[in-house]
Design a protein around this motif. Sequence first.
Motif, PDB file in Angstrom:
ATOM      1  N   LEU A 200       9.438   9.371   5.045  1.00 37.61           N
ATOM      2  CA  LEU A 200       8.247   8.891   5.750  1.00 37.61           C
ATOM      3  C   LEU A 200       7.006   9.482   5.108  1.00 37.61           C
ATOM      4  O   LEU A 200       6.855  10.705   5.026  1.00 37.61           O
ATOM      5  N   SER A 201       6.135   8.611   4.620  1.00 37.43           N
ATOM      6  CA  SER A 201       4.863   9.068   4.059  1.00 37.43           C
ATOM      7  C   SER A 201       3.731   8.476   4.880  1.00 37.43           C
ATOM      8  O   SER A 201       3.659   7.260   5.076  1.00 37.43           O
TER       9      SER A 201
ATOM     10  N   PHE B   5       0.186   4.677  -3.987  1.00 37.33           N
ATOM     11  CA  PHE B   5       0.275   6.129  -4.005  1.00 37.33           C
ATOM     12  C   PHE B   5      -0.563   6.663  -5.167  1.00 37.33           C
ATOM     13  O   PHE B   5      -0.280   6.367  -6.332  1.00 37.33           O
ATOM     14  N   LYS B   6      -1.573   7.424  -4.846  1.00 40.40           N
ATOM     15  CA  LYS B   6      -2.435   7.978  -5.881  1.00 40.40           C
ATOM     16  C   LYS B   6      -1.622   8.889  -6.786  1.00 40.40           C
ATOM     17  O   LYS B   6      -0.820   9.689  -6.334  1.00 40.40           O
ATOM     18  N   GLY B   7      -1.838   8.733  -8.085  1.00 36.53           N
ATOM     19  CA  GLY B   7      -1.038   9.462  -9.055  1.00 36.53           C
ATOM     20  C   GLY B   7       0.112   8.635  -9.585  1.00 36.53           C
ATOM     21  O   GLY B   7       0.803   9.054 -10.514  1.00 36.53           O
ATOM     22  N   GLY B   8       0.326   7.451  -8.967  1.00 35.59           N
ATOM     23  CA  GLY B   8       1.366   6.553  -9.457  1.00 35.59           C
ATOM     24  C   GLY B   8       2.662   6.714  -8.691  1.00 35.59           C
ATOM     25  O   GLY B   8       2.975   7.774  -8.136  1.00 35.59           O
ATOM     26  N   VAL B   9       3.431   5.643  -8.659  1.00 41.21           N
ATOM     27  CA  VAL B   9       4.675   5.649  -7.901  1.00 41.21           C
ATOM     28  C   VAL B   9       5.739   6.502  -8.584  1.00 41.21           C
ATOM     29  O   VAL B   9       6.615   7.076  -7.918  1.00 41.21           O
TER      30      VAL B   9
ATOM     31  N   CYS C  46       9.557   4.377   4.445  1.00 33.63           N
ATOM     32  CA  CYS C  46       8.369   3.726   5.013  1.00 33.63           C
ATOM     33  C   CYS C  46       7.152   4.404   4.407  1.00 33.63           C
ATOM     34  O   CYS C  46       6.811   5.540   4.762  1.00 33.63           O
ATOM     35  N   GLY C  47       6.525   3.718   3.440  1.00 36.80           N
ATOM     36  CA  GLY C  47       5.408   4.286   2.707  1.00 36.80           C
ATOM     37  C   GLY C  47       4.067   3.970   3.353  1.00 36.80           C
ATOM     38  O   GLY C  47       3.820   2.840   3.755  1.00 36.80           O
TER      39      GLY C  47
ATOM     40  N   GLY D 174       8.350  -2.501   5.519  1.00 33.96           N
ATOM     41  CA  GLY D 174       6.937  -2.842   5.411  1.00 33.96           C
ATOM     42  C   GLY D 174       6.565  -3.608   4.165  1.00 33.96           C
ATOM     43  O   GLY D 174       5.661  -4.432   4.201  1.00 33.96           O
ATOM     44  N   CYS D 175       7.249  -3.335   3.057  1.00 30.41           N
ATOM     45  CA  CYS D 175       7.013  -4.110   1.830  1.00 30.41           C
ATOM     46  C   CYS D 175       5.546  -4.085   1.419  1.00 30.41           C
ATOM     47  O   CYS D 175       4.992  -5.074   0.962  1.00 30.41           O
TER      48      CYS D 175
END
Length: 725
Positions: A444-445, A321-325, A414-415, A352-353
């Motif tokens: 959901l992303s 994830f851009k910007g950090g988790v 679910c990323g 999904g891991c």
Amino acid sequence: MALARFGRQVKRQHGVCVKMTAVAILGLCFIFVWSMFSSPSNSVTVQRESFDDIAEPVASSTIVSKSKGKDIEKHDANDNKKKVESSLKKKDEKKVNGSLPLPAHEHKSGKKNEKHVSKRKKDKDKSKLSNEVSKENQENQEQEESQGEEAEKENEDEEEVVVDDKEEGLDGESEEKGEMEGDADVDESVDQETQEMVENENEGKKRQIKGPVFDPKAHYSWKQCSTRSKHNYIPCIDVESGFTRLHGYRHRERTCPKAPPMCLVPLPHDDYDSPVHWPESKLKVLYKNVAHPKLAAYMKNHNWLIKSGEYLMFPQNQSEFKGGVVHYLESIEEMVPDIEWGKNIRVVLDVGCSDSSFVASLLDKDVLTLSLGLKDDLVDLAQVSLERGFATFVSPFARRSLPFPSGVFDAIHCGRCTIPWHAHEGKLLLEINRILRPGGYFILSTKHDSIEEENAMNTLTSSICWNILAHKTDDVSEVGVKIYQKPESNDIYVLRRRINPPLCKENENPDASWYIPMKTCLHTVPSAIEQHGTEWPEEWPKRLETYPDWLNNKEKAIDDTKHWKDIVDKSYLTGLGIVWSTIRNVMDMKATYGGFAAALLQQKIWVMNVVPVHAPDTLPFIFERGLVGIYHDWCEPFGTYPRSYDLLHADHFFSRLKNRCKHPVSIVVEMDRILRPGGWVVVRDKVEILDPLEAILRSLRWEIRMTYSQNKEGIICAQKTIWRP
């Protein structure tokens, strides 16, 4: 006159003969009709006798003469018939997670037992066999009951009771999982033996599995497995026969080999070294322990993991994830303030891991996340997650239910998701709905480029009455995030314009999940006080020591917690020689109420609580406490990579098997597969089991660190070495 008188006498004698003949004919007709109308009662008696091997045997006092006890005998026959039908009905409802698990080679939902029942109903010629079996089973039952009474006397301090090869379970769960006491236990144990004898009838032999779990006279020699997956072999996931590049090397569904593997999985080619200890493993792991050709290619396009020297590094400021988790999690909490990580939300499933930095950041917030590594993840990122010390398991996610009870996850994530949720009548999303807690959140992303897919997803979520709480495209991460909420009651389902998907039938157990196909129906929200999931749990950590109203055996759960706290504090932490600073991934192979896992929380470890499918279903309560677990049948290999766990715990695990598995030694082989070199095993059981088990462990060249026995009970603490044949 004399002639006339003689003629009248002759006629009178002839009339008497005719009358006698008519009476005889009428009598025969009456007997024939009586026999015809009385045959149904006889058939009921025969049917009751043929079910004697299942139902509770009739007491000798009820067997009376026909002249005095016809009504009583018929009444007993009908009562027993009703008992049998109710018993069979319960077995059909609890085909999964009950006492009738499927064998490793059969993936049908319990139809095998139905065939035997119909066969006993139709084939009257086999009633003699059934009577013989029932007599033998009654004798065996009496022996088992006497043994059970002795075992109870010996194990008064134990936290659970065994009743005819079953543990007493939660009273609140008995309706769906079968009665834990009395008739059902006798029915199921007798029925198993009857099935085995009927199955082998065609082979001209009767087989009753009795005797010790392990053969004390057996000698073992081991070889390395020669498999396509080599050092990463997962027996029920990887394809070892009929492999083609078109179909891949992993099954689309869990498919176990006909015979469990009896070989030892080799170590990685570049040798293997002890894992980096927690908490350093959050930031780095040894690359050679998880090396994979596709992993090297994956790292070129993803910056959240970097190879640096001999280590695989995970920079804190890098993520999928851009910007950090951290920014990603904060934005979610801003969108829905009720999502309080670590308080309101404690147990999360990550589908999904793909990026274990998500799990690591949630752990800092006191959230326990269980990662689902999908079977088509050829990069083996689930193995990387396990090496880092995060709760992870591997499973296909296509046609069968996930091995969890219903309504237990506070949130599911679910990323950067690419799963086609709307495909196949929405089965996958309906399965997510099943295991999501009422009022729980689905996060959901995605980066949807297809308007058609977006519309299909919106239609599906509307049809199951999920409420969209927030929808936002983050300017920094450039990812669209949607947060859905599952309904908290059934009222909204009635207001649907289209009844599609339909509601599931009332007799369908939503907790049934072991080898059960995914449903295309919608399970209703539990509303009865005796059902789990009717109320949201207390905030963490208060929920760990909270016992909900639907848990009838509160005293047993409380005693279980105290029991394991005393054992862990007074024995395990100081008396076994285990270096607990090296322990992170732990498995309880036969969890009951989660007391063992709760006692170890202060040690900064996580425990996979495995509830065997033949044991009482206590897994919903384990999740209710804020812990994680899974259903499993130990006659089959577990769904994880080799070298996944630092410690395996088995409390009276082998004695509870009651010879369910054809090859119990294969369970020890499976323990060797999933345990890391240098890892530990703690087994508490009867001495008659521990003695041959110790010999098996020595044949594997494990180090026996400690043994202790008293009053026919004992404990073995062993450590796995790096040796391989």
